[in-house]
Scaffold this active site. Structure first.
Site, PDB file in Angstrom:
ATOM      1  N   CYS A  92       7.366   4.161  -7.683  1.00 15.70           N
ATOM      2  CA  CYS A  92       6.977   2.834  -8.159  1.00 15.70           C
ATOM      3  C   CYS A  92       5.636   2.817  -8.891  1.00 15.70           C
ATOM      4  CB  CYS A  92       6.962   1.854  -6.987  1.00 15.70           C
ATOM      5  SG  CYS A  92       8.557   1.778  -6.143  1.00 15.70           S
ATOM      6  N   LYS A 147       5.069  -9.913  -9.138  1.00 18.29           N
ATOM      7  CA  LYS A 147       6.363  -9.585  -8.522  1.00 18.29           C
ATOM      8  C   LYS A 147       6.992 -10.796  -7.834  1.00 18.29           C
ATOM      9  CE  LYS A 147       5.714  -4.611  -7.769  1.00 18.29           C
ATOM     10  NZ  LYS A 147       4.295  -4.407  -8.124  1.00 18.29           N
ATOM     11  N   PHE A 168       6.461   5.432  -3.338  1.00 15.74           N
ATOM     12  CA  PHE A 168       6.931   6.279  -2.246  1.00 15.74           C
ATOM     13  C   PHE A 168       6.436   7.714  -2.465  1.00 15.74           C
ATOM     14  CE2 PHE A 168      11.012   3.988  -0.578  1.00 15.74           C
ATOM     15  CZ  PHE A 168      10.208   2.949  -0.120  1.00 15.74           C
ATOM     16  N   GLU A 185      -2.999  -3.226   0.958  1.00 19.42           N
ATOM     17  CA  GLU A 185      -3.611  -3.416  -0.360  1.00 19.42           C
ATOM     18  C   GLU A 185      -4.643  -4.530  -0.330  1.00 19.42           C
ATOM     19  OE1 GLU A 185      -2.436  -3.955  -5.096  1.00 19.42           O
ATOM     20  OE2 GLU A 185      -0.920  -4.350  -3.546  1.00 19.42           O
ATOM     21  N   HIS A 241      10.611  -6.454  -7.628  1.00 18.29           N
ATOM     22  CA  HIS A 241      10.030  -5.121  -7.781  1.00 18.29           C
ATOM     23  C   HIS A 241      10.875  -4.304  -8.744  1.00 18.29           C
ATOM     24  CE1 HIS A 241       7.895  -1.574  -7.260  1.00 18.29           C
ATOM     25  NE2 HIS A 241       8.031  -1.341  -5.967  1.00 18.29           N
ATOM     26  N   HIS A 274      -0.327  -4.531  -6.778  1.00 20.52           N
ATOM     27  CA  HIS A 274       1.008  -3.948  -6.639  1.00 20.52           C
ATOM     28  C   HIS A 274       1.876  -4.836  -5.754  1.00 20.52           C
ATOM     29  CE1 HIS A 274       4.111  -0.906  -6.362  1.00 20.52           C
ATOM     30  NE2 HIS A 274       4.057  -0.942  -5.032  1.00 20.52           N
TER      31      HIS A 274
END
Length: 414
Positions: A166, A335, A400, A317, A340, A306
């Site tokens: 991502c 998002k 990931f 975050e 996403h 993010h």
């Protein structure tokens, strides 16, 4: 903040193209995102699986855009090519006096042509080997979007693809910045693309407990930082940005959306899917990006987070943002609108960040109402767009495997 080292050649963004759940072009996507209109909806492609909704791309007609050639492309390449065409036109490159050997293409993807692999696998099992298309490999392999864009415009510079989950779209922009600073290219078309909405992908992410289960209200399911967030919503699409050295842009009379001030990356080296609980990997990438840009955290006006709407990721975050930027820097996550978009997310969010700088507007975090108890006191823009000058902004992407990538953008006048 300045350091003792000389500043590298300035790099600017002169073209933007997008295909997103918020709209099939940049103008529509920007207006929808600024309006905070979420794209989550029941998706017929996901009928019968536990999570049957997504943030899909709509109003996208591949036959109209590409004709018969579109049948040779997986949707992840179709999205990339449509976004690249828009970015190319936006940067006014058609007929421009540009050396094609000095123009590169850097387009990443998380899962590439997964739909093609699935379709052809089903053909093989139900109809036999001779039913498998000879175009399977060139449709599905991860580099083919970058190759297709290079062929579309007759470009002979480096044509590369990368995959950092991502974080991919932001990684592509960082590599493009390196190419331009090093003098290997005058211009680069860079970004990310993804077309991974399928029953298999939905089930796989759901098995990881990563997806929202809010099938009763899919439009409200993607809610970054919110107290009722319960997972992310699958999105799809692409964004391509034209990056070029500022001197090259000036020589051809082009104005810029924003400057690309710096880039930072790091690895958590912690877990296959979970971020480090202390956020140190993300913070390291942010600090590297700020150092590369030669700016202080206090200079940053906006953080495009993010924040995917997952309980753990958003909280980690948010704590990193508080540690570095305090309570007064504006924070948003687009998002909430787009879901996403996996490997395309970083490029799309960098494009939105550049538009925030150019237009002095910060889109709201859609569906955010109240912060979770695990979210520190940070300035989350929500409810309505915020009209304010944005001089320096960062856009975060985390993937990931512990991939962390951060891009720093600034006003073209700085």
């Amino acid at each position: 903040m300045t350091s003792g080292r000389p500043k590298p050649p300035a790099v600017v963004i002169t073209g933007i193209g997008m295909v997103t759940p918020a709209g099939p072009d940049t103008d529509t996507a920007w207006k929808t995102t600024c309006a905070g209109q979420p794209a989550g909806a029941i998706d017929p492609r996901l009928a019968g699986v536990p999570v049957d909704f997504s943030c899909p791309v709509t109003a996208f007609d591949a036959d109209e855009l590409f004709g018969v050639e579109g049948r040779r492309m997986d949707p992840f390449t179709q999205y990339a090519l449509a976004a690249a065409r828009e970015a190319y036109a936006d940067a006014q490159l058609a007929g421009a006096d540009v050396d094609p050997s000095r123009v590169g293409v850097l387009l990443g993807t998380g899962v590439a042509g997964l739909g093609t692999w699935q379709e052809q696998g089903e053909r093989m099992h139900t109809r036999g080997a001779r039913a498998v298309s000879p175009l399977t490999i060139p449709k599905a392999i991860g580099n083919i979007a970058a190759a297709t864009v290079s062929m579309e415009f007759g470009l002979h510079g480096p044509s590369l693809s990368m995959a950092t989950a991502c974080a991919t779209g932001t990684s592509a922009l960082g590599l493009a910045l390196d190419q331009l600073r090093a003098g290997r290219c005058d211009m680069v078309l860079a970004g990310g693309t993804e077309a991974a909405i399928s029953p298999l992908v939905s089930i796989a992410f759901d098995r990881l407990k990563a997806l929202s289960r809010r099938s009763d209200a899919p439009a409200l399911a993607s809610r970054p930082f919110d107290e009722r967030r319960d997972g992310f919503v699958l999105g799809e699409g692409a964004a391509v940005l034209v990056l070029e050295r500022a001197a090259h842009a000036r020589a051809r009379g082009r104005s810029a959306y924003a400057k690309v001030l710096g880039y930072g990356e790091s690895s958590d080296s912690y877990h296959l899917t979970a971020p480090r609980p202390d956020g140190q990997g993300a913070q390291l990438a942010l600090q590297k990006a700020l150092d590369d840009a030669q700016v202080h955290p206090s200079d940053v006006t906006l953080v495009n987070a993010h924040a995917t709407s997952t309980p753990q990721g958003d909280a980690i975050e948010a704590r990193v943002i508080e540690r570095l930027f305090g309570h007064n820097t504006a924070v948003t996550s687009t998002k909430g609108v787009t879901g996403h978009m996996l490997g395309a997310a970083g490029a799309v969010e960098a494009a939105f960040t550049a538009l925030s700088i150019k237009q002095g507007v910060i889109p709201p975090t859609a569906n955010f109402q109240a912060p979770g108890a695990d979210i520190p006191e940070i300035d989350i823009v929500h409810g309505a767009p915020r009209h304010t000058p944005v001089s320096v902004a960062v856009s975060n992407s985390f993937g990931f495997g512990g991939h962390n990538a951060v891009i720093v953008l600034g006003s073209a006048g700085t």
